[in-house]
Design an enzyme around this catalytic site. Structure first.
Site, PDB file in Angstrom:
ATOM      1  N   ASN A 148     -10.899  -2.422  -4.979  1.00  0.00           N
ATOM      2  CA  ASN A 148     -10.193  -1.545  -5.675  1.00  0.00           C
ATOM      3  C   ASN A 148     -11.052  -1.301  -7.027  1.00  0.00           C
ATOM      4  O   ASN A 148     -10.646  -0.248  -7.570  1.00  0.00           O
ATOM      5  CB  ASN A 148      -8.807  -1.919  -5.983  1.00  0.00           C
ATOM      6  CG  ASN A 148      -7.990  -1.850  -4.778  1.00  0.00           C
ATOM      7  OD1 ASN A 148      -7.028  -2.762  -4.649  1.00  0.00           O
ATOM      8  ND2 ASN A 148      -8.055  -0.893  -3.671  1.00  0.00           N
ATOM      9  N   ASP A 164       0.834  -1.262   0.037  1.00  0.00           N
ATOM     10  CA  ASP A 164      -0.040  -0.061  -0.030  1.00  0.00           C
ATOM     11  C   ASP A 164       0.913   1.266  -0.066  1.00  0.00           C
ATOM     12  O   ASP A 164       1.938   1.242   0.374  1.00  0.00           O
ATOM     13  CB  ASP A 164      -0.907   0.053   1.146  1.00  0.00           C
ATOM     14  CG  ASP A 164      -2.014   1.040   1.029  1.00  0.00           C
ATOM     15  OD1 ASP A 164      -2.427   1.245  -0.076  1.00  0.00           O
ATOM     16  OD2 ASP A 164      -2.607   1.406   1.982  1.00  0.00           O
TER      17      ASP A 164
HETATM   18  C1  IPE Z   1      -5.193  -2.635   0.107  1.00  0.00           C
HETATM   19  O1  IPE Z   1      -5.148  -1.495   0.118  1.00  0.00           O
HETATM   20  C2  IPE Z   1      -5.139  -3.188  -1.235  1.00  0.00           C
HETATM   21  C3  IPE Z   1      -3.905  -3.426  -1.869  1.00  0.00           C
HETATM   22  C4  IPE Z   1      -2.700  -3.075  -1.518  1.00  0.00           C
HETATM   23  C5  IPE Z   1      -4.120  -4.028  -3.110  1.00  0.00           C
HETATM   24  P1  IPE Z   1      -6.223  -0.187  -0.252  1.00  0.00           P
HETATM   25  O2  IPE Z   1      -5.690   1.006  -0.536  1.00  0.00           O
HETATM   26  O3  IPE Z   1      -7.060  -0.783  -1.241  1.00  0.00           O
HETATM   27  O4  IPE Z   1      -7.009  -0.516   1.258  1.00  0.00           O
HETATM   28  P2  IPE Z   1      -7.649   0.726   1.754  1.00  0.00           P
HETATM   29  O5  IPE Z   1      -8.703   1.325   1.019  1.00  0.00           O
HETATM   30  O6  IPE Z   1      -6.806   1.920   2.417  1.00  0.00           O
HETATM   31  O7  IPE Z   1      -8.041  -0.067   3.126  1.00  0.00           O
HETATM   32  C1  IPE Z   2      -1.778   0.294  -3.061  1.00  0.00           C
HETATM   33  O1  IPE Z   2      -1.534   1.804  -3.281  1.00  0.00           O
HETATM   34  C2  IPE Z   2      -1.900  -0.254  -4.543  1.00  0.00           C
HETATM   35  C3  IPE Z   2      -3.282  -0.622  -4.801  1.00  0.00           C
HETATM   36  C4  IPE Z   2      -4.306  -0.741  -3.779  1.00  0.00           C
HETATM   37  C5  IPE Z   2      -3.748  -0.886  -6.132  1.00  0.00           C
HETATM   38  P1  IPE Z   2      -2.603   2.630  -3.285  1.00  0.00           P
HETATM   39  O2  IPE Z   2      -3.049   2.864  -4.465  1.00  0.00           O
HETATM   40  O3  IPE Z   2      -3.832   2.145  -2.299  1.00  0.00           O
HETATM   41  O4  IPE Z   2      -1.973   3.922  -2.411  1.00  0.00           O
HETATM   42  P2  IPE Z   2      -2.677   4.770  -1.443  1.00  0.00           P
HETATM   43  O5  IPE Z   2      -2.970   4.215  -0.444  1.00  0.00           O
HETATM   44  O6  IPE Z   2      -3.644   5.574  -2.239  1.00  0.00           O
HETATM   45  O7  IPE Z   2      -1.207   5.797  -1.253  1.00  0.00           O
HETATM   46 MG    MG Z   3      -4.232   2.343  -0.349  1.00  0.00          MG
END
Ligand code: IPE
Ligand code: IPE
Ligand code: MG
Length: 246
Positions: A66, A18
Site C-alpha cells: 500500500n 477491503d
Molecule cells: C489488501 O487490500 C490490503 C488491505 C486491506 C489493507 P488491497 O486493496 O491493497 O489489495 P489489492 O491491491 O486489491 O490486491
Molecule cells: C482497503 O480499502 C484499505 C486499504 C487497503 C488501506 P481500499 O483502499 O483498498 O479500497 P478499494 O479496494 O480501492 O475500494
Molecule cells: Mg483495495
C-alpha cells in the site's frame, strides 16, 4: 462467554478490510473518507464477533504494497491509525482487550511508534480478547524478517521446525486464523498471513468494508460452521489444526 447460537465459532478471525476506496468513490467522496468510514465500522464488528465468542481478531489495515499509493492517501491512513489509537486504546483496555501490531513498525513516525508501544504495553495483561492490527504488514516481509533473525541468532538447521519459525513471526504467540474474511469482492490474499493461513477457511463478500455489519458477520460465521476441516486427513476435525511437520 459465548452467547452464540452458531457452532463451532472460530477462535481466530482475520479480516482483509477491503473496499473503502470504492465505497467513497460511489458516493463522490475522496478515498480517505472511505478509510474513515471503514475505521468507524471496526468497533461494531469487534463487538459482534466478541458477542459470538471469538477470542482473536486480526485486521489488515495497511499492506507493505500500500506504500505504492499516492502520498496523500498513505498520509491519511497513518493519521487515521494515530487517531484510532488515541480514541480507542482506553476503551479496549476497559473491555479486557489486548492489543498487538503486526508489521514493520520501524517505518512509522517516532510519534506513532510511541503510541503503538504505549497501547501494547498498557493492554498486555488483558485476557478477554486479542486484537491485532496488521499495519505495514506483508506476509513475505514477515517470513524474510523471521529468516534473517533465525540466522542472526545462529540457530542450527536441525533446530528449525514449524514451531521455531512460528516463534519468529510477528504473530508469535497467536493461534493461526481459523477464518479469513475478505470484503470488497476480490478473491485473493494480497500478501496477508501467508504462512499462518495454510489451513484457514475463506469467506469473501462483495460488500465494501464500511458496509460490513452484524448480519454479514453472522452469515460468515454460519458459513464457517458448515465447513468440514480435514487438515489433509480424511475425517473432519474440530479446533485442532494440522499436525506440525518437522
Ligand atoms: C489488501 O487490500 C490490503 C488491505 C486491506 C489493507 P488491497 O486493496 O491493497 O489489495 P489489492 O491491491 O486489491 O490486491
Ligand atoms: C482497503 O480499502 C484499505 C486499504 C487497503 C488501506 P481500499 O483502499 O483498498 O479500497 P478499494 O479496494 O480501492 O475500494
Ligand atoms: Mg483495495
Amino acid at each position: 462467554m459465548s452467547e452464540s447460537k452458531i457452532a463451532p465459532i472460530p477462535n481466530h478471525v482475520a479480516i482483509i478490510m477491503d473496499g473503502n476506496g470504492r465505497w467513497a468513490e460511489q458516493r463522490g467522496l475522496p478515498r480517505v473518507a472511505g478509510h474513515r468510514a471503514g475505521t468507524e465500522n471496526i468497533r461494531q464488528v469487534i463487538r459482534c464477533l466478541a458477542e459470538h465468542g471469538v477470542h482473536y481478531i486480526t485486521l489488515f489495515a495497511f499492506s507493505t504494497e500500500n506504500w505504492n499509493r499516492p502520498a496523500s492517501e498513505v498520509k491519511g491512513l497513518f493519521r487515521i491509525l494515530g487517531r484510532a489509537i488515541d480514541r480507542e486504546t482506553n476503551i479496549f483496555h476497559e473491555h479486557g482487550v489486548r492489543l498487538f501490531l503486526l508489521g514493520r513498525v520501524d517505518r512509522l513516525s517516532d510519534r506513532l511508534q510511541r503510541k503503538v508501544k504505549h497501547a501494547i504495553e498498557l493492554t498486555k495483561d488483558n485476557t478477554d480478547m486479542t486484537l491485532s492490527v496488521a499495519f505495514d504488514y506483508g506476509g513475505r516481509a514477515e517470513i524474510l524478517d523471521a529468516v534473517k533473525r533465525i540466522i542472526q541468532d545462529g540457530i542450527p538447521p536441525q533446530d528449525i521446525d514449524e514451531s521455531l519459525l512460528n516463534s519468529y513471526l510477528y504473530t508469535a504467540g497467536l493461534p493461526d486464523p481459523d477464518l479469513i474474511i475478505r470484503t470488497g469482492g476480490e478473491m485473493r490474499l494480497s500478501n496477508f498471513l501467508l504462512w499462518q493461513s495454510a489451513y484457514s477457511e475463506y469467506y469473501a463478500t462483495p460488500t465494501f468494508w464500511p458496509d460490513f455489519g452484524s448480519e454479514e458477520i453472522e452469515r460468515a460465521l454460519v458459513a464457517y460452521a458448515q465447513r468440514e476441516r480435514r487438515f489433509g486427513g480424511l475425517e473432519a476435525q474440530r479446533e485442532t489444526g494440522p499436525r506440525p511437520q518437522g
